[in-house]
Design an enzyme around this catalytic site. Sequence first.
Site, PDB file in Angstrom:
ATOM      1  N   GLY A 216       0.841  -1.195   0.000  1.00 51.86           N
ATOM      2  CA  GLY A 216       0.000   0.000   0.000  1.00 51.86           C
ATOM      3  C   GLY A 216       0.870   1.237   0.000  1.00 51.86           C
ATOM      4  N   SER A 219       0.215   9.270   0.427  1.00 45.62           N
ATOM      5  CA  SER A 219       0.948  10.463   0.004  1.00 45.62           C
ATOM      6  C   SER A 219       2.233  10.674   0.809  1.00 45.62           C
ATOM      7  CB  SER A 219       0.060  11.697   0.142  1.00 45.62           C
ATOM      8  OG  SER A 219      -0.444  11.807   1.456  1.00 45.62           O
ATOM      9  N   LEU A 220       2.265  10.179   2.052  1.00 46.45           N
ATOM     10  CA  LEU A 220       3.426  10.401   2.902  1.00 46.45           C
ATOM     11  C   LEU A 220       4.302   9.166   3.088  1.00 46.45           C
ATOM     12  CD1 LEU A 220       1.803  12.510   5.793  1.00 46.45           C
ATOM     13  CD2 LEU A 220       2.791  13.313   3.635  1.00 46.45           C
ATOM     14  N   LYS A 238       6.361   0.361   7.731  1.00 45.69           N
ATOM     15  CA  LYS A 238       5.905   1.630   7.168  1.00 45.69           C
ATOM     16  C   LYS A 238       7.111   2.544   7.004  1.00 45.69           C
ATOM     17  CE  LYS A 238       2.616   5.412   7.991  1.00 45.69           C
ATOM     18  NZ  LYS A 238       1.545   5.922   8.887  1.00 45.69           N
ATOM     19  N   ASP A 371      -7.694  10.722  12.426  1.00 50.07           N
ATOM     20  CA  ASP A 371      -7.767  10.452  10.981  1.00 50.07           C
ATOM     21  C   ASP A 371      -8.495   9.137  10.746  1.00 50.07           C
ATOM     22  OD1 ASP A 371      -7.419  10.952   8.321  1.00 50.07           O
ATOM     23  OD2 ASP A 371      -5.354  10.205   8.234  1.00 50.07           O
TER      24      ASP A 371
END
Length: 588
Positions: A216, A219-220, A238, A371
């Site tokens: 996956g 944007s960051l 990540k 979020d």
Amino acid sequence: MKGFNFAMASALARTIPRAVSMRGVWTCRQCLLQSRGSKIGEQVRVYARRSNGKGSFKSAKPKRRGRVMVAAAGGALGVTAVAFTDDVKHAYEAVERTGRVVSTLAVCINDYRVTLNQNDKTEDEEEKNISLKACHQRCADRTLKVLEKNGSIFIKLGQHLSAMNYLLPLEWTTTFIPLQDKCPVSSFESIEAMFEKDTGEQLSDYFSEFEHQPIGAASLAQVHLATVKESGQKVAVKVQHPTLAEWAGLDLALTRFTFSTLKRFFPEYDLEWLSSEMEYSLPQELDFALEGQNALRAKEYFSHIPELPLVVPDVIWAKKRILVMENVSGHRPDDLEFLDANGIDRDEVSAALARIFNEMIFGTNAPLHCDPHGGNIAIRKNSSRRGCNFDVILYDHGLYRDIPTELRRSYAKLWLAVIDADEDRMRKYAKEVAGITDEQFPLFASAITGRDYSVLKKNVAQARSLEEKKNINTALGEGMLQQLVQLLGQVPRIILLILKTNDLTRSLDENLQTRQGPVRTFLILARYCSRTVFEEQVEELRKRGSLLWPRNIVGLLGAWLGYFRVEAKLEAFELWLAVKRGWHDVVG
């Protein structure tokens, strides 16, 4: 503009932190440090002083195209001057990024000014509408190209804007929709180099396996599957896009410069709060060590509430740009085919989400995930769990907030007033919570509930009718948009974050197509609000002395009866749902 939804008024591009302004013009360290002591550096500092740290001059508004272009050129010079360093490549790219933004901003402002001036001379309303829509589309197309070319934070900004159909013209939001699927993917080689730089080790030193292709990308950051060499544990890694750190300061400054300039030309459409949000939230979202701490805190908090089926992936270790965590996967909560195929009751998923996020809002010292969109939540089957047969997995813990106790209690009272359709109490607590005036109240009430104001005087728990949706969609044509923009600039950011969480459970209810509509989620909300008020009342009684004192016993009984009234309603409703499900299973 179609598709207006007051419920979206609290989404605010998925990040609603408290406004904190940046200092100086921008913070590209490499360029800024090398410019200190030079004539260019002094010019930049003069610009910063004149702008009061807000990135825009206090000059009169330009009124002609020539002045617009001069202002744009001046802005470009002011921002890119810092980029004149020995690192020619870095400086060239800084000039390119800045030039794209500033030149496109100037062209779009001029396009709107010309279009609006022409419309002032035209009496045909249909012609005006066609002309303005065409201008919207031209400017959106130009801006899309800039966002795609600059990438990085600009992709995230475009994703935010594409979700703001409650504020932006349809031409803008639909044009930016492709950015949702255009998240950058950093090369494996760049990830490898970043890992070595940040840890001093090779990927192969820690992982026996590391998938080159991410599972996956956002944007960051992007996520890779890997296996820890020492333990053999399967993990999700990540990693931040390596180029983000280089341009974050400049990109944030350009965003601030853009919205500040737009406000000067179109003061009635003030969206500076959006850049302020990004300035405050992005440094936190880019700190994966902080995200790891947030995740562990949420995991610890909910470990004491085992009846809630929440799973927070464990954190193995974290650095600023790297986060290694337990690999826990599931399906999106709106994947109805998966839920139905695995015998997972949609109503129970909806109820679980309502309980989890209401606990975050109303729980004492609870961490609030800021979020909570559908992409950060997953559902997996778990037949061994008591009470339900699924887990709710929560990802992406980069942005958290703590709600002050007094605010949390006033907010609970506001919702109880909404549920009771008590307008006087609604107005009282709306003022306590967000400083809302009587004139602003109808708009604020619709924004926090996602309902037409007339419904709030009756029963907010009833399902939305087609007529109500139509009424909300036509509200923009009555001057409501400008009021909404002003309201969003005034309401405390923490309240908007809370409202966004409420929007999640509301929208998921509709996407899950639950059998009983929003009634159950409102009863769950009422239970948490009543518990919050009850706890406050008990605290006040304790200040007077022992709860066993005769005068305190009466107060305690009254407080308990208020709480029990809501609790009994929910228990009765839950029992009815259980009987209904049992009957359905027998008949089926």
